[in-house]
Design an enzyme around this catalytic site. Sequence first.
Site, PDB file in Angstrom:
ATOM      1  N   TYR A 184       3.142 -28.361 -24.888  1.00  0.00           N
ATOM      2  CA  TYR A 184       2.934 -27.192 -25.748  1.00  0.00           C
ATOM      3  C   TYR A 184       1.601 -26.500 -25.468  1.00  0.00           C
ATOM      4  CZ  TYR A 184       6.812 -29.234 -28.430  1.00  0.00           C
ATOM      5  OH  TYR A 184       8.022 -29.772 -28.806  1.00  0.00           O
TER       6      TYR A 184
ATOM      7  N   LYS B 179       8.257 -41.589 -21.033  1.00  0.00           N
ATOM      8  CA  LYS B 179       9.344 -41.439 -20.066  1.00  0.00           C
ATOM      9  C   LYS B 179       8.772 -41.856 -18.707  1.00  0.00           C
ATOM     10  CE  LYS B 179      13.540 -39.997 -19.108  1.00  0.00           C
ATOM     11  NZ  LYS B 179      14.709 -40.776 -19.513  1.00  0.00           N
TER      12      LYS B 179
ATOM     13  N   ASP C  98      14.365 -41.742 -24.547  1.00  0.00           N
ATOM     14  CA  ASP C  98      15.806 -41.588 -24.810  1.00  0.00           C
ATOM     15  C   ASP C  98      16.338 -42.803 -25.568  1.00  0.00           C
ATOM     16  OD1 ASP C  98      15.016 -42.769 -22.449  1.00  0.00           O
ATOM     17  OD2 ASP C  98      16.730 -42.133 -21.269  1.00  0.00           O
TER      18      ASP C  98
ATOM     19  N   ASP D 143       7.362 -34.514 -31.660  1.00  0.00           N
ATOM     20  CA  ASP D 143       7.941 -33.399 -32.412  1.00  0.00           C
ATOM     21  C   ASP D 143       9.400 -33.716 -32.735  1.00  0.00           C
ATOM     22  OD1 ASP D 143       8.431 -30.953 -33.479  1.00  0.00           O
ATOM     23  OD2 ASP D 143       8.226 -29.803 -31.627  1.00  0.00           O
TER      24      ASP D 143
ATOM     25  N   ASP E 197      11.109 -35.549 -36.474  1.00  0.00           N
ATOM     26  CA  ASP E 197      12.163 -34.869 -37.241  1.00  0.00           C
ATOM     27  C   ASP E 197      13.395 -35.763 -37.387  1.00  0.00           C
ATOM     28  OD1 ASP E 197      10.714 -32.641 -37.752  1.00  0.00           O
ATOM     29  OD2 ASP E 197      12.113 -31.231 -36.845  1.00  0.00           O
TER      30      ASP E 197
END
Length: 360
Positions: free
Chosen positions: A146, A195, A227, A251, A255
């Site tokens: 970001y 990852k 994942d 992020d 959620d």
Amino acid sequence: MEYNIAVIPGDGIGPEIIREARKVLNAIGKKYGHSFKYTEVLMGGVSIDATGVPLTEEALRTCQRSDSVLLGAVGGDVGKSGWYDIAPNLRPEAGLLALRKGLRLFANIRPAILFDELKSACPLREDIIGDGFDFVVIRELTGGLYFGDRWTKEIDGLRTATDTLVYNEKEIARIARQAFEIARKRRKKVCSVDKANVLDSSRLWRQVTKEVAKDYPDVELTDMLVDNCAMQIVRNPGQFDVILTENMFGDILSDEASMITGSIGMLASASLGETKLGLYEPSHGSAPDIAGRNKANPIATVLSAAMMLRYSFDLDKEADMVESAVKKVLKKGYRTIDIMSGGCTLVGTDEMGDLIAGEV
Ligand code: NAD
């Protein structure tokens, strides 16, 4: 002890939920002999109306000088409030970004707790929920995709977009330290999520996290690919204590973790930096649809205040007391409208605050 708290009621339901959190803090102060001094700060739409900007320099300085900041919510109804017909950098939410930046906050902490009494709101099957779950997602806030360089240009006649994911060892080490410190106040397990099978930034993340772990031999560190983590959160959430991860993964995972707890009115959050000064706020927004109607659930804000006691003031016993008061009120069957179910007693925002403060 005396603690100076900058309080930002903000917009919509903000003033109502902050009022209840203050009631509970005052009850804690009375019981344990602490004095909480509040300085009210304008931010968001109310600040735009009063000063023309969502956060004045002076308001920011008041927050910077305080021991901690407690925020309700900012923002209004996009179609109706008029706060969105102006430049994006002058809109209510821009105040929040300026505050986070001005306080140098780099770690976001979102707990995902399933309260026994609210099990029916959890979308997971009962056999998956088991004895419930109580974990936190610690997300890096200032680096990663970001904030990396990005551009879109034509390459070989094709429109091509690039985003860059950059982390240096210092950024990784400081958030890892936060995670280990927080784990020490909990069940002492950190699961670092990355990852590393694909990304260089993740391989560095893994290396540095392991280096930091040497200073915390009492905390268990494991690694998990992102994942797999996304699957494990809905497959066996009870396995997690502290999930540590970078900005974009955090992020998404935070959620996902919020969703499995069932109600947005229950979700607390904290953002921390290098010092003890933190920003504590519910995860939900200003809910203009129910503002001023005594319908908002104040529990997310009350639990955010409990996080402030724990992480900014090191008042663990007092934080435990707030959390157990919330549980007792739920156990007695009191509910605001968002978490109401058959056989329970419906209460308004102020009564819920009174009940929790009463339990303290
Ligand atoms: P929201 O979280 O305010 O509301 C979503 C839904 O959840 C609404 O139906 C609302 O009534 C309900 N809800 C939210 N909090 C509740 C509570 N404590 N008790 C009971 N019900 C609750 O999200 P939104 O409607 O998308 O956004 C409204 C405004 O809030 C927008 O201006 C948005 O930009 C702003 N916002 C601010 C923050 C913040 O201040 N950190 C975060 C998110 C959204």
